[in-house]
Design a protein around this motif. Structure first.
Motif, PDB file in Angstrom:
ATOM      1  N   GLN A 115       8.476  16.556 -36.575  1.00  0.00           N
ATOM      2  CA  GLN A 115       7.978  15.857 -35.423  1.00  0.00           C
ATOM      3  C   GLN A 115       6.615  16.445 -35.051  1.00  0.00           C
ATOM      4  N   TYR A 116       5.480  15.987 -35.665  1.00  0.00           N
ATOM      5  CA  TYR A 116       4.214  16.520 -35.368  1.00  0.00           C
ATOM      6  C   TYR A 116       3.351  15.851 -34.285  1.00  0.00           C
ATOM      7  N   GLY A 117       3.890  14.714 -34.161  1.00  0.00           N
ATOM      8  CA  GLY A 117       2.975  13.586 -33.138  1.00  0.00           C
ATOM      9  C   GLY A 117       3.702  13.749 -31.798  1.00  0.00           C
ATOM     10  N   GLY A 118       4.815  14.469 -31.342  1.00  0.00           N
ATOM     11  CA  GLY A 118       5.361  14.806 -30.143  1.00  0.00           C
ATOM     12  C   GLY A 118       6.196  13.819 -29.663  1.00  0.00           C
ATOM     13  N   ASP A 119       6.785  12.827 -30.431  1.00  0.00           N
ATOM     14  CA  ASP A 119       7.721  11.834 -30.201  1.00  0.00           C
ATOM     15  C   ASP A 119       9.143  12.338 -30.812  1.00  0.00           C
ATOM     16  N   THR A 120      10.105  11.551 -30.943  1.00  0.00           N
ATOM     17  CA  THR A 120      11.157  11.832 -31.525  1.00  0.00           C
ATOM     18  C   THR A 120      11.251  11.322 -32.852  1.00  0.00           C
ATOM     19  N   ARG A 121      10.209  10.712 -33.444  1.00  0.00           N
ATOM     20  CA  ARG A 121      10.458  10.229 -34.757  1.00  0.00           C
ATOM     21  C   ARG A 121       9.967  11.121 -35.934  1.00  0.00           C
ATOM     22  N   THR A 122      10.433  11.015 -37.037  1.00  0.00           N
ATOM     23  CA  THR A 122       9.988  12.354 -38.014  1.00  0.00           C
ATOM     24  C   THR A 122       8.637  11.580 -38.574  1.00  0.00           C
ATOM     25  N   VAL A 167       7.403  19.739 -30.177  1.00  0.00           N
ATOM     26  CA  VAL A 167       6.510  19.182 -31.359  1.00  0.00           C
ATOM     27  C   VAL A 167       6.547  20.496 -32.714  1.00  0.00           C
ATOM     28  N   THR A 168       6.708  19.888 -33.712  1.00  0.00           N
ATOM     29  CA  THR A 168       6.735  20.815 -35.041  1.00  0.00           C
ATOM     30  C   THR A 168       5.639  21.597 -34.946  1.00  0.00           C
ATOM     31  N   ASP A 169       5.576  22.869 -35.329  1.00  0.00           N
ATOM     32  CA  ASP A 169       4.566  23.973 -35.615  1.00  0.00           C
ATOM     33  C   ASP A 169       4.303  23.960 -37.166  1.00  0.00           C
ATOM     34  N   MET A 170       3.158  24.151 -37.400  1.00  0.00           N
ATOM     35  CA  MET A 170       2.824  24.374 -38.713  1.00  0.00           C
ATOM     36  C   MET A 170       3.188  26.016 -39.110  1.00  0.00           C
ATOM     37  N   ALA A 171       3.914  26.311 -40.137  1.00  0.00           N
ATOM     38  CA  ALA A 171       3.959  27.920 -40.376  1.00  0.00           C
ATOM     39  C   ALA A 171       4.338  27.853 -41.982  1.00  0.00           C
ATOM     40  N   VAL A 172       4.221  29.122 -42.425  1.00  0.00           N
ATOM     41  CA  VAL A 172       4.371  29.478 -43.873  1.00  0.00           C
ATOM     42  C   VAL A 172       4.915  31.031 -43.696  1.00  0.00           C
ATOM     43  N   THR A 212       5.666  38.356 -44.445  1.00  0.00           N
ATOM     44  CA  THR A 212       5.022  37.746 -43.241  1.00  0.00           C
ATOM     45  C   THR A 212       5.244  36.153 -42.845  1.00  0.00           C
ATOM     46  N   TRP A 213       5.627  36.052 -41.575  1.00  0.00           N
ATOM     47  CA  TRP A 213       5.535  34.574 -41.065  1.00  0.00           C
ATOM     48  C   TRP A 213       4.383  34.460 -40.335  1.00  0.00           C
ATOM     49  N   TYR A 214       3.396  33.187 -40.705  1.00  0.00           N
ATOM     50  CA  TYR A 214       2.318  33.054 -40.057  1.00  0.00           C
ATOM     51  C   TYR A 214       2.223  31.398 -39.399  1.00  0.00           C
ATOM     52  N   VAL A 215       2.559  31.559 -37.913  1.00  0.00           N
ATOM     53  CA  VAL A 215       2.834  30.314 -37.137  1.00  0.00           C
ATOM     54  C   VAL A 215       1.381  29.887 -36.464  1.00  0.00           C
ATOM     55  N   ARG A 216       1.185  28.569 -36.640  1.00  0.00           N
ATOM     56  CA  ARG A 216       0.152  27.997 -35.829  1.00  0.00           C
ATOM     57  C   ARG A 216       1.071  26.970 -34.642  1.00  0.00           C
ATOM     58  N   PHE A 217       0.730  27.272 -33.525  1.00  0.00           N
ATOM     59  CA  PHE A 217       1.663  26.607 -32.470  1.00  0.00           C
ATOM     60  C   PHE A 217       1.026  25.159 -32.000  1.00  0.00           C
ATOM     61  N   SER A 218       1.589  24.311 -32.067  1.00  0.00           N
ATOM     62  CA  SER A 218       1.196  22.956 -31.637  1.00  0.00           C
ATOM     63  C   SER A 218       0.206  23.044 -30.211  1.00  0.00           C
ATOM     64  N   GLY A 219       0.740  23.889 -29.230  1.00  0.00           N
ATOM     65  CA  GLY A 219       0.345  23.879 -27.812  1.00  0.00           C
ATOM     66  C   GLY A 219      -0.938  25.092 -28.017  1.00  0.00           C
ATOM     67  N   GLY A 220      -1.234  25.672 -29.130  1.00  0.00           N
ATOM     68  CA  GLY A 220      -2.444  26.480 -29.023  1.00  0.00           C
ATOM     69  C   GLY A 220      -1.931  27.833 -29.409  1.00  0.00           C
ATOM     70  N   GLY A 221      -2.752  28.764 -30.177  1.00  0.00           N
ATOM     71  CA  GLY A 221      -2.386  29.856 -30.333  1.00  0.00           C
ATOM     72  C   GLY A 221      -1.664  30.145 -31.812  1.00  0.00           C
ATOM     73  N   THR A 222      -1.515  31.502 -32.188  1.00  0.00           N
ATOM     74  CA  THR A 222      -1.052  31.668 -33.688  1.00  0.00           C
ATOM     75  C   THR A 222      -0.134  33.069 -33.352  1.00  0.00           C
ATOM     76  N   ALA A 223       0.709  33.241 -34.446  1.00  0.00           N
ATOM     77  CA  ALA A 223       1.521  34.475 -34.424  1.00  0.00           C
ATOM     78  C   ALA A 223       1.573  34.963 -35.833  1.00  0.00           C
ATOM     79  N   ALA A 224       1.592  36.159 -36.189  1.00  0.00           N
ATOM     80  CA  ALA A 224       1.887  36.779 -37.498  1.00  0.00           C
ATOM     81  C   ALA A 224       3.078  37.780 -37.337  1.00  0.00           C
ATOM     82  N   ILE A 225       4.248  37.388 -37.729  1.00  0.00           N
ATOM     83  CA  ILE A 225       5.692  37.958 -37.624  1.00  0.00           C
ATOM     84  C   ILE A 225       6.013  38.479 -38.928  1.00  0.00           C
ATOM     85  N   VAL A 226       6.040  39.961 -38.923  1.00  0.00           N
ATOM     86  CA  VAL A 226       6.575  40.571 -40.371  1.00  0.00           C
ATOM     87  C   VAL A 226       8.119  40.336 -40.076  1.00  0.00           C
TER      88      VAL A 226
END
Length: 471
Positions: A292-299, A343-348, A355-369
């Protein structure tokens, strides 16, 4: 002494700054959170935050009598017959985990209008000890959570709107009766929402993920419904297709869908049996990452391209979102709603470093080992707070390791599974938390351990060569 805040909340007697001061001054911020749940029935907690910024008329950087010592707010969510707050006022606000948990209150009033609104009036004089606001970044310090009971709400969004005008306008108050409101320029507000998004593997619409497999040899989907209304066998797809079930139609049931790498086309058949127009989105070598990247309930239709680490998203409504470079060759895409905003966040997940690398839909990022080479990442809401958590399944030991995305605390590890099992965290037991689920290709059995630690009976469903589909 504390009657002042009550008057401030019910009247328009506030400190009014000049127009020039209003234009120049910073504001404190009141935020109602946004949470996502998989079922329209059950109890939901929505966090409330106050960001006490410096340079505002009242706050932690001011002297005695000018700190924030109370607030008044009204959150409107109706009229809506399917949502309400608890009958007992003491249960309408949960202070656990917030800065008011150990505070002594002079006033703590929680008045509601049934199926319509919930108000919260709180005051604690400085003499009781300062409310421990900090320099926490947005959305600020958690002051509590508003508790809602949902009864048969349809999938979609329930808006939670803060009143900003009239006698119930949101107000921050000090001991000296200096107030901040939206109208006088001292306060900003951020509204929230409850997003009801059924599990992507819920084919019968009961709020629970169903056990399902896709058989590439015949292009057939086999679904064992959790509601017991009968099993399904649906031919949709062909050998080489990638199953990408999801809520493309925006109703309460998962749709049958496949991504065909040979031509980059998505084929969707709704739960009602209606074939949707095919969508060309992607190319050979792309990894399908619906969400749900577009912010609604549809895939939405989305792919991640390993060759350049780029995400390409086309919403269910047909809008192409800007491409985003996030990740590199060798990474494993793990999209999910890690910040709970619906909203679905992009992450790898990068196996080479765990390490998890997350790009939050609302802004900001995270790197979690969290994890190691050989681990399988399993992003799911394993804590029940409406946010995807960082989870890994270690095939060598059959152990699940989970780190909360909200607090970054480690949950107790869970031994559930064995080498060769496919981990499929899913909500099968009936609450808001994903359960530990594995499918065993060697015998086609599903093994479920509920989030509460209960062992559900194993269920044979599928055979070697099938692709299991519970999310």
């Amino acid at each position: 002494m504390r009657i002042g805040i009550v008057a401030a909340a019910l009247t328009s007697a506030v400190l009014v700054a000049s127009a020039a001061e209003v234009a120049a001054q910073a504001t404190d911020v009141l935020t109602i959170g946004t949470v996502s749940v998989s079922s329209g029935t059950g109890q939901v907690e929505v966090p409330i935050f106050i960001q006490d910024n410096t340079g505002t008329p009242i706050g932690r950087d001011q002297g005695a009598g000018l700190r924030i010592s109370g607030f008044a707010m009204q959150v409107v969510y109706g009229p809506n017959a399917c949502i309400d707050t608890p009958a007992s006022a003491s249960l309408r606000i949960d202070l656990a985990g917030g800065i008011l948990a150990s505070q002594s209150a002079d006033i703590d009033s929680r008045v509601k209008v049934t199926n319509t609104s919930q108000s919260w009036l709180y005051s604690s004089a400085e003499a009781n000890g300062l409310i421990p606001f900090t320099a926490a970044p947005a959305p600020g310090d958690r002051i509590g959570a508003m508790v809602f009971n949902l009864t048969g709400c349809p999938s979609g969004t329930i808006n939670l709107l803060i009143t900003t005008t009239g006698g119930s306008a949101a107000t921050l108050q000090s001991d000296s009766a200096v107030s901040e409101t939206v109208s006088n320029g001292g306060l900003s507000v951020t509204n929230g929402a409850i997003n009801i998004v059924p599990p992507s593997g819920d084919f019968d619409g009961d709020g629970l993920a169903d056990k399902a497999v896709f058989r590439p040899a015949t292009g057939t989907w086999f679904v064992k419904k959790s509601n017991g209304s009968g099993d399904l066998a649906v031919q949709w797809g062909a050998s080489g297709d990638v199953p990408v079930e999801g809520n493309y139609a925006g109703d309460t049931r998962a749709d049958f869908a496949v991504f065909r790498p040979s031509n980059g086309i998505w084929y969707v058949r709704s739960a009602e049996g209606v074939s949707q127009p095919p969508v060309q989105w992607g190319t050979s070598g792309d990894v399908a990452v619906p969400g749900q990247y577009g912010g609604d309930t549809r895939t939405d239709f989305a792919v991640w391209r390993p060759s350049n680490g780029t995400w390409y998203v086309r919403t269910a409504e047909g809008t192409s979102l800007p491409s985003v470079q996030w990740g590199a060759a060798g990474d494993i895409p793990v999209p999910g709603d890690y910040d709970g905003d619906g909203v679905t966040d992009m992450a790898v997940f990068r196996p080479s470093s765990g390490t998890w690398y997350v790009r939050f839909s609302g802004g900001g990022t995270a790197a979690i080992v969290w994890g190691a080479s050989g681990d399988i990442p399993v992003a799911a809401d394993l804590t029940g707070d409406g946010r995807a958590d960082y989870g890994i399944f270690r095939p060598s030991t059959g152990i699940w390791y989970v780190k909360s995305s909200a607090s970054l605390t480690e949950l107790p590890s869970v031994a559930w599974g064995a080498s060769g099992d496919v981990p499929l965290p899913a909500q099968m037991a009936g609450d808001s938390r994903a359960d530990n689920v594995v499918w065993r290709p060697s015998d086609g059995n599903w093994y479920v351990r509920s989030a509460e630690g209960l062992f559900l009976p194993s269920v044979p469903w599928g055979t070697s060569g099938d692709i299991p589909l519970a999310h």
